[in-house]
Design a protein around this motif. Structure first.
Motif, PDB file in Angstrom:
ATOM      1  N   THR A 282       7.431 -14.596  -9.934  1.00  0.00           N
ATOM      2  CA  THR A 282       8.140 -13.320 -10.004  1.00  0.00           C
ATOM      3  C   THR A 282       7.341 -12.258  -9.260  1.00  0.00           C
ATOM      4  O   THR A 282       6.193 -11.978  -9.612  1.00  0.00           O
ATOM      5  N   ALA A 283       7.933 -11.711  -8.222  1.00  0.00           N
ATOM      6  CA  ALA A 283       7.265 -10.645  -7.476  1.00  0.00           C
ATOM      7  C   ALA A 283       7.210  -9.380  -8.328  1.00  0.00           C
ATOM      8  O   ALA A 283       8.211  -8.978  -8.924  1.00  0.00           O
ATOM      9  N   THR A 284       6.036  -8.767  -8.398  1.00  0.00           N
ATOM     10  CA  THR A 284       5.872  -7.540  -9.182  1.00  0.00           C
ATOM     11  C   THR A 284       5.593  -6.324  -8.301  1.00  0.00           C
ATOM     12  O   THR A 284       5.769  -5.194  -8.746  1.00  0.00           O
ATOM     13  N   ARG A 285       5.157  -6.554  -7.084  1.00  0.00           N
ATOM     14  CA  ARG A 285       4.910  -5.451  -6.149  1.00  0.00           C
ATOM     15  C   ARG A 285       4.955  -6.003  -4.726  1.00  0.00           C
ATOM     16  O   ARG A 285       4.305  -7.005  -4.423  1.00  0.00           O
ATOM     17  N   ALA A 286       5.733  -5.346  -3.857  1.00  0.00           N
ATOM     18  CA  ALA A 286       5.801  -5.727  -2.452  1.00  0.00           C
ATOM     19  C   ALA A 286       5.646  -4.469  -1.614  1.00  0.00           C
ATOM     20  O   ALA A 286       6.347  -3.483  -1.839  1.00  0.00           O
ATOM     21  N   GLN A 287       4.723  -4.516  -0.654  1.00  0.00           N
ATOM     22  CA  GLN A 287       4.502  -3.334   0.177  1.00  0.00           C
ATOM     23  C   GLN A 287       4.166  -3.725   1.610  1.00  0.00           C
ATOM     24  O   GLN A 287       3.458  -4.707   1.858  1.00  0.00           O
ATOM     25  N   THR A 288       4.717  -2.967   2.528  1.00  0.00           N
ATOM     26  CA  THR A 288       4.406  -3.128   3.941  1.00  0.00           C
ATOM     27  C   THR A 288       3.296  -2.156   4.294  1.00  0.00           C
ATOM     28  O   THR A 288       3.408  -0.953   4.026  1.00  0.00           O
ATOM     29  N   PRO A 290       0.651   0.009   6.652  1.00  0.00           N
ATOM     30  CA  PRO A 290       0.757   0.719   7.938  1.00  0.00           C
ATOM     31  C   PRO A 290      -0.392   0.398   8.889  1.00  0.00           C
ATOM     32  O   PRO A 290      -1.005   1.299   9.464  1.00  0.00           O
ATOM     33  N   TRP A 291      -0.662  -0.876   9.101  1.00  0.00           N
ATOM     34  CA  TRP A 291      -1.732  -1.261  10.024  1.00  0.00           C
ATOM     35  C   TRP A 291      -1.216  -1.242  11.466  1.00  0.00           C
ATOM     36  O   TRP A 291      -0.018  -1.392  11.711  1.00  0.00           O
ATOM     37  N   THR A 292      -2.138  -1.087  12.389  1.00  0.00           N
ATOM     38  CA  THR A 292      -1.782  -1.069  13.811  1.00  0.00           C
ATOM     39  C   THR A 292      -2.561  -2.119  14.595  1.00  0.00           C
ATOM     40  O   THR A 292      -2.831  -1.946  15.785  1.00  0.00           O
ATOM     41  N   LEU A 293      -2.912  -3.222  13.942  1.00  0.00           N
ATOM     42  CA  LEU A 293      -3.676  -4.285  14.595  1.00  0.00           C
ATOM     43  C   LEU A 293      -2.776  -5.257  15.348  1.00  0.00           C
ATOM     44  O   LEU A 293      -3.259  -6.178  15.994  1.00  0.00           O
ATOM     45  N   SER A 294      -1.453  -5.058  15.260  1.00  0.00           N
ATOM     46  CA  SER A 294      -0.486  -5.956  15.865  1.00  0.00           C
ATOM     47  C   SER A 294       0.816  -5.183  16.050  1.00  0.00           C
ATOM     48  O   SER A 294       0.941  -4.040  15.611  1.00  0.00           O
ATOM     49  N   ASP A 295       1.798  -5.834  16.679  1.00  0.00           N
ATOM     50  CA  ASP A 295       3.118  -5.201  16.762  1.00  0.00           C
ATOM     51  C   ASP A 295       3.890  -5.366  15.459  1.00  0.00           C
ATOM     52  O   ASP A 295       4.931  -4.732  15.265  1.00  0.00           O
ATOM     53  N   HIS A 296       3.395  -6.217  14.569  1.00  0.00           N
ATOM     54  CA  HIS A 296       3.961  -6.368  13.225  1.00  0.00           C
ATOM     55  C   HIS A 296       3.079  -5.634  12.222  1.00  0.00           C
ATOM     56  O   HIS A 296       1.943  -5.267  12.529  1.00  0.00           O
ATOM     57  N   ARG A 297       3.638  -5.465  11.027  1.00  0.00           N
ATOM     58  CA  ARG A 297       2.865  -4.941   9.914  1.00  0.00           C
ATOM     59  C   ARG A 297       2.779  -6.012   8.829  1.00  0.00           C
ATOM     60  O   ARG A 297       3.725  -6.783   8.633  1.00  0.00           O
ATOM     61  N   PRO A 298       1.661  -6.069   8.120  1.00  0.00           N
ATOM     62  CA  PRO A 298       1.534  -7.087   7.071  1.00  0.00           C
ATOM     63  C   PRO A 298       2.384  -6.754   5.849  1.00  0.00           C
ATOM     64  O   PRO A 298       2.590  -5.586   5.517  1.00  0.00           O
ATOM     65  N   LEU A 299       2.845  -7.818   5.197  1.00  0.00           N
ATOM     66  CA  LEU A 299       3.602  -7.705   3.946  1.00  0.00           C
ATOM     67  C   LEU A 299       2.736  -8.267   2.823  1.00  0.00           C
ATOM     68  O   LEU A 299       2.429  -9.464   2.831  1.00  0.00           O
ATOM     69  N   LEU A 300       2.345  -7.421   1.896  1.00  0.00           N
ATOM     70  CA  LEU A 300       1.505  -7.831   0.765  1.00  0.00           C
ATOM     71  C   LEU A 300       2.365  -7.857  -0.493  1.00  0.00           C
ATOM     72  O   LEU A 300       3.030  -6.879  -0.816  1.00  0.00           O
ATOM     73  N   VAL A 301       2.321  -8.987  -1.203  1.00  0.00           N
ATOM     74  CA  VAL A 301       3.127  -9.151  -2.420  1.00  0.00           C
ATOM     75  C   VAL A 301       2.232  -9.624  -3.556  1.00  0.00           C
ATOM     76  O   VAL A 301       1.391 -10.523  -3.363  1.00  0.00           O
ATOM     77  N   ALA A 302       2.425  -9.036  -4.725  1.00  0.00           N
ATOM     78  CA  ALA A 302       1.779  -9.495  -5.941  1.00  0.00           C
ATOM     79  C   ALA A 302       2.811 -10.229  -6.790  1.00  0.00           C
ATOM     80  O   ALA A 302       3.963  -9.812  -6.871  1.00  0.00           O
ATOM     81  N   TYR A 303       2.370 -11.330  -7.405  1.00  0.00           N
ATOM     82  CA  TYR A 303       3.259 -12.167  -8.223  1.00  0.00           C
ATOM     83  C   TYR A 303       2.642 -12.400  -9.603  1.00  0.00           C
ATOM     84  O   TYR A 303       1.425 -12.291  -9.791  1.00  0.00           O
ATOM     85  N   ARG A 304       3.496 -12.781 -10.509  1.00  0.00           N
ATOM     86  CA  ARG A 304       3.051 -13.311 -11.798  1.00  0.00           C
ATOM     87  C   ARG A 304       3.882 -14.562 -12.117  1.00  0.00           C
ATOM     88  O   ARG A 304       4.892 -14.825 -11.532  1.00  0.00           O
TER      89      ARG A 304
END
Length: 304
Positions: A282-288, A290-304
């Motif tokens: 179950t995802a409890t937190r998902a956030q994109t 604002p890094w600029t190391l690539s043309d994409h941004r990382p997606l960080l998700v916390a689960y339980r």
């Protein structure tokens, strides 16, 4: 009044066609691939016109609200901390960063699992230097995807994606005493730009190839028992047939469950094409981030 109704109907048609028909037809494929932020562009003009004419304001407002919903600006879900942290990030071969910088950024996330795409680093010695700066993580590789984890690794295998020189990396790890299968993938994209030049054959070819790649990913999900997580640069927006197929095979989209705002992971096109789907978690937190190391941004998700 006519302008307001036209705008509302066009937004509704674009949303419904992209969601319902999706990639099955070329016109709806283009609608599914078009960033919804474009739906908002006519809104100021339509609202100003209806205010000046003093008619159609409610219809124009309804069209604007529908566009805002489609963009995801009103997406807001409850969030809490989780005990498993997973990040997915297309690092663009490291061309916009250094091993020190990339590793330093990733270490700040305190992630248990790191899924990297386009991780076939172009500069000699980059990968070795990067991994040396990630102590405590075990690294698994397949083609241009890499999975790093500080959890025990049970096994790992590669699956070739059809129609493209890429592989899926399937890694089983142990979390909370039970296996968790982590699928790291980077399927190809549909060459939408070809349609602008009238190259519809190329568009349909890449669509069909990606459909076969998505089928391969769906098969992995169907054949996996227990908890499973799919993450990566999946090159698909959060709408359409491909997106629904992946969600059906792996479970809910983490951003839908625990994200806020539009969650654009490919900011140059205002697009969310990097995802995490999980079954048995179950995802409890998902956030994109604002890094600029690539043309994409990382997606960080916390689960339980």
């Amino acid at each position: 009044m006519t302008l307001a109704w036209t705008y509302l109907l066009l937004v509704a048609l674009a949303w419904a066609s992209g969601e319902g028909i999706g990639e099955r037809m070329v016109p709806t494929l283009l609608l599914a691939s078009t960033p919804p932020v474009l739906w908002l562009l006519p809104a100021p003009m339509v609202l100003a016109w209806t205010l000046w004419r003093r008619q159609g304001r409610r219809v124009a407002l309804a069209g604007t609200l529908l566009a805002v919903l489609g963009v995801g600006l009103l997406h807001w879900t409850p969030q809490s901390e989780g005990t498993l942290r997973v990040v997915t990030y297309n690092v663009l071969g490291g061309v916009q960063t250094t091993p020190d910088n990339l590793a330093a950024h990733l270490r700040t996330l305190d992630a248990d699992v790191i899924l990297l795409q386009e991780a076939r680093f172009t500069r000699p010695g980059f990968e070795a230097a990067f991994l040396a700066r990630m102590p405590g993580y075990h690294a698994q590789r397949a083609s241009e995807v890499m999975t790093l984890t500080r959890l025990p690794v049970l096994d790992s295998r590669r699956v070739l994606l059809p129609g493209i020189q890429r592989e899926v990396l399937v890694t089983r790890i142990q979390w909370q005493g039970q296996p968790l299968t982590v699928v790291n993938a980077h399927p190809g994209t549909v060459q939408v730009k070809g349609a602008l030049a009238g190259e519809f054959a190329s568009l349909q070819l890449t669509r069909d190839r990606r459909a076969a790649q998505v089928q391969a990913l769906a098969d992995i999900g169907a054949q996996t028992t227990g908890r499973v997580l799919l993450g990566g640069d999946l090159n698909t927006p959060p709408r359409g047939q491909v997106y629904r197929r992946l969600r059906a095979a792996y479970g809910p989209d983490a951003h839908d469950v625990a994200g806020r705002g539009p969650g654009w992971t490919f900011p140059s096109l205002y697009a969310r094409i990097d995802h995490q789907f999980a079954r048995g978690l179950t995802a409890t937190r998902a956030q994109t981030l604002p890094w600029t190391l690539s043309d994409h941004r990382p997606l960080l998700v916390a689960y339980r």
